[in-house]
Design a protein around this motif. Structure first.
Motif, PDB file in Angstrom:
ATOM      1  N   GLU A 111       0.854  -1.198   0.000  1.00 24.82           N
ATOM      2  CA  GLU A 111       0.000   0.000   0.000  1.00 24.82           C
ATOM      3  C   GLU A 111       0.881   1.236   0.000  1.00 24.82           C
ATOM      4  O   GLU A 111       1.821   1.311   0.792  1.00 24.82           O
ATOM      5  CB  GLU A 111      -0.895  -0.042   1.244  1.00 24.82           C
ATOM      6  CG  GLU A 111      -1.695   1.201   1.527  1.00 24.82           C
ATOM      7  CD  GLU A 111      -2.717   1.507   0.448  1.00 24.82           C
ATOM      8  OE1 GLU A 111      -2.572   2.559  -0.200  1.00 24.82           O
ATOM      9  OE2 GLU A 111      -3.654   0.718   0.270  1.00 24.82           O
ATOM     10  N   ASP A 112       0.585   2.200  -0.853  1.00 21.95           N
ATOM     11  CA  ASP A 112       1.406   3.407  -0.917  1.00 21.95           C
ATOM     12  C   ASP A 112       0.860   4.554  -0.066  1.00 21.95           C
ATOM     13  O   ASP A 112       1.592   5.483   0.247  1.00 21.95           O
ATOM     14  CB  ASP A 112       1.580   3.870  -2.367  1.00 21.95           C
ATOM     15  CG  ASP A 112       0.276   4.277  -3.031  1.00 21.95           C
ATOM     16  OD1 ASP A 112      -0.749   3.606  -2.798  1.00 21.95           O
ATOM     17  OD2 ASP A 112       0.282   5.265  -3.785  1.00 21.95           O
ATOM     18  N   GLY A 146       5.241  -1.365  -5.949  1.00 14.77           N
ATOM     19  CA  GLY A 146       5.248  -2.687  -6.562  1.00 14.77           C
ATOM     20  C   GLY A 146       6.618  -3.299  -6.740  1.00 14.77           C
ATOM     21  O   GLY A 146       6.767  -4.527  -6.675  1.00 14.77           O
ATOM     22  N   MET A 147       7.625  -2.485  -6.962  1.00 15.33           N
ATOM     23  CA  MET A 147       8.991  -3.011  -7.107  1.00 15.33           C
ATOM     24  C   MET A 147       9.459  -3.623  -5.789  1.00 15.33           C
ATOM     25  O   MET A 147      10.017  -4.722  -5.770  1.00 15.33           O
ATOM     26  CB  MET A 147       9.951  -1.899  -7.551  1.00 15.33           C
ATOM     27  CG  MET A 147       9.661  -1.353  -8.934  1.00 15.33           C
ATOM     28  SD  MET A 147       9.941  -2.537 -10.263  1.00 15.33           S
ATOM     29  CE  MET A 147      11.719  -2.517 -10.326  1.00 15.33           C
ATOM     30  N   PRO A 176       3.005   3.061  -7.038  1.00 15.37           N
ATOM     31  CA  PRO A 176       4.098   3.625  -7.819  1.00 15.37           C
ATOM     32  C   PRO A 176       5.098   2.543  -8.246  1.00 15.37           C
ATOM     33  O   PRO A 176       5.108   1.450  -7.680  1.00 15.37           O
ATOM     34  CB  PRO A 176       4.755   4.622  -6.859  1.00 15.37           C
ATOM     35  CG  PRO A 176       4.356   4.183  -5.493  1.00 15.37           C
ATOM     36  CD  PRO A 176       3.065   3.441  -5.627  1.00 15.37           C
ATOM     37  N   LYS A 177       5.886   2.862  -9.228  1.00 12.55           N
ATOM     38  CA  LYS A 177       6.983   2.046  -9.763  1.00 12.55           C
ATOM     39  C   LYS A 177       6.508   0.800 -10.506  1.00 12.55           C
ATOM     40  O   LYS A 177       6.935   0.566 -11.619  1.00 12.55           O
ATOM     41  CB  LYS A 177       8.002   1.670  -8.693  1.00 12.55           C
ATOM     42  CG  LYS A 177       8.718   2.865  -8.111  1.00 12.55           C
ATOM     43  CD  LYS A 177       9.806   2.440  -7.162  1.00 12.55           C
ATOM     44  CE  LYS A 177      10.458   3.658  -6.529  1.00 12.55           C
ATOM     45  NZ  LYS A 177      11.464   3.285  -5.551  1.00 12.55           N
ATOM     46  N   LYS A 178       5.679  -0.011  -9.888  1.00 15.16           N
ATOM     47  CA  LYS A 178       5.092  -1.176 -10.544  1.00 15.16           C
ATOM     48  C   LYS A 178       3.659  -1.286 -10.044  1.00 15.16           C
ATOM     49  O   LYS A 178       3.419  -1.419  -8.856  1.00 15.16           O
ATOM     50  CB  LYS A 178       5.879  -2.448 -10.230  1.00 15.16           C
ATOM     51  CG  LYS A 178       5.340  -3.670 -10.951  1.00 15.16           C
ATOM     52  CD  LYS A 178       6.168  -4.898 -10.673  1.00 15.16           C
ATOM     53  CE  LYS A 178       7.437  -4.819 -11.482  1.00 15.16           C
ATOM     54  NZ  LYS A 178       8.004  -6.116 -11.794  1.00 15.16           N
ATOM     55  N   ALA A 210      -0.214 -10.162 -11.378  1.00 15.48           N
ATOM     56  CA  ALA A 210       0.092 -11.065 -12.498  1.00 15.48           C
ATOM     57  C   ALA A 210       1.383 -11.840 -12.230  1.00 15.48           C
ATOM     58  O   ALA A 210       1.450 -13.056 -12.475  1.00 15.48           O
ATOM     59  CB  ALA A 210       0.207 -10.271 -13.805  1.00 15.48           C
ATOM     60  N   GLU A 211       2.404 -11.164 -11.708  1.00 18.80           N
ATOM     61  CA  GLU A 211       3.676 -11.832 -11.424  1.00 18.80           C
ATOM     62  C   GLU A 211       3.537 -12.856 -10.304  1.00 18.80           C
ATOM     63  O   GLU A 211       4.103 -13.951 -10.379  1.00 18.80           O
ATOM     64  CB  GLU A 211       4.753 -10.807 -11.077  1.00 18.80           C
ATOM     65  CG  GLU A 211       5.221 -10.016 -12.276  1.00 18.80           C
ATOM     66  CD  GLU A 211       6.354  -9.056 -11.938  1.00 18.80           C
ATOM     67  OE1 GLU A 211       7.225  -9.413 -11.112  1.00 18.80           O
ATOM     68  OE2 GLU A 211       6.362  -7.958 -12.506  1.00 18.80           O
TER      69      GLU A 211
END
Length: 141
Positions: free
Chosen positions: A9-10, A37-38, A66-68, A75-76
């Protein structure tokens, strides 16, 4: 046995509120938080500063990161044989039908829209905790 909840969570306010909602849990747990996400994927793959990361029992994932993006993270996770069995609950402000359909297409375990009402948010988090950490049988690590 203590459970590990991985909160991706950002929003600092949402992190604080979710942790507060979990604070009075009768289920022993720890909450691990990353804000993009990264870092989420680095944590899950135990890379860099996260090399000693504990495998989570449950992932609470925001979509707008952010970022990813959270959609990419989902999905990953679900494409990775080592991670795909970890339950993922999307916990987001998005009511967008495309986000809901796409998340389920990616095999999310549950999609929940966050409430801006504090007592409703606490009820949502309590429900997640009771269901995923108390009722369900989770896969062993």
């Amino acid at each position: 046995m203590s459970k590990t909840i991985f909160l991706v969570e950002d929003n600092k306010a949402d992190i604080r509120l979710i942790k507060e909602a979990l604070k009075h849990s009768s289920i022993p747990h720890q909450v691990v938080t990353v804000r993009d996400g990264m870092d989420a994927m680095a944590y899950l793959h135990q890379e860099g500063e996260y090399e000693n990361a504990i495998r989570p029992d449950l992932i609470l994932l925001d979509l707008n990161l952010p970022k990813k993006d959270g959609r990419e993270v989902l999905a990953e996770i679900k494409a990775d044989p080592k991670l795909k069995r970890i339950p993922v609950v999307v916990l987001t402000t998005s009511h967008n039908e495309d986000d809901i359909f796409h998340s389920y297409d990616l095999r999310v375990n549950c999609y929940i829209t966050k409430s801006r009402n504090l007592s409703q948010l606490f009820q949502i988090v309590k429900g997640i905790e009771e269901f995923w950490l108390s009722t369900v049988t989770l896969p062993s690590k």
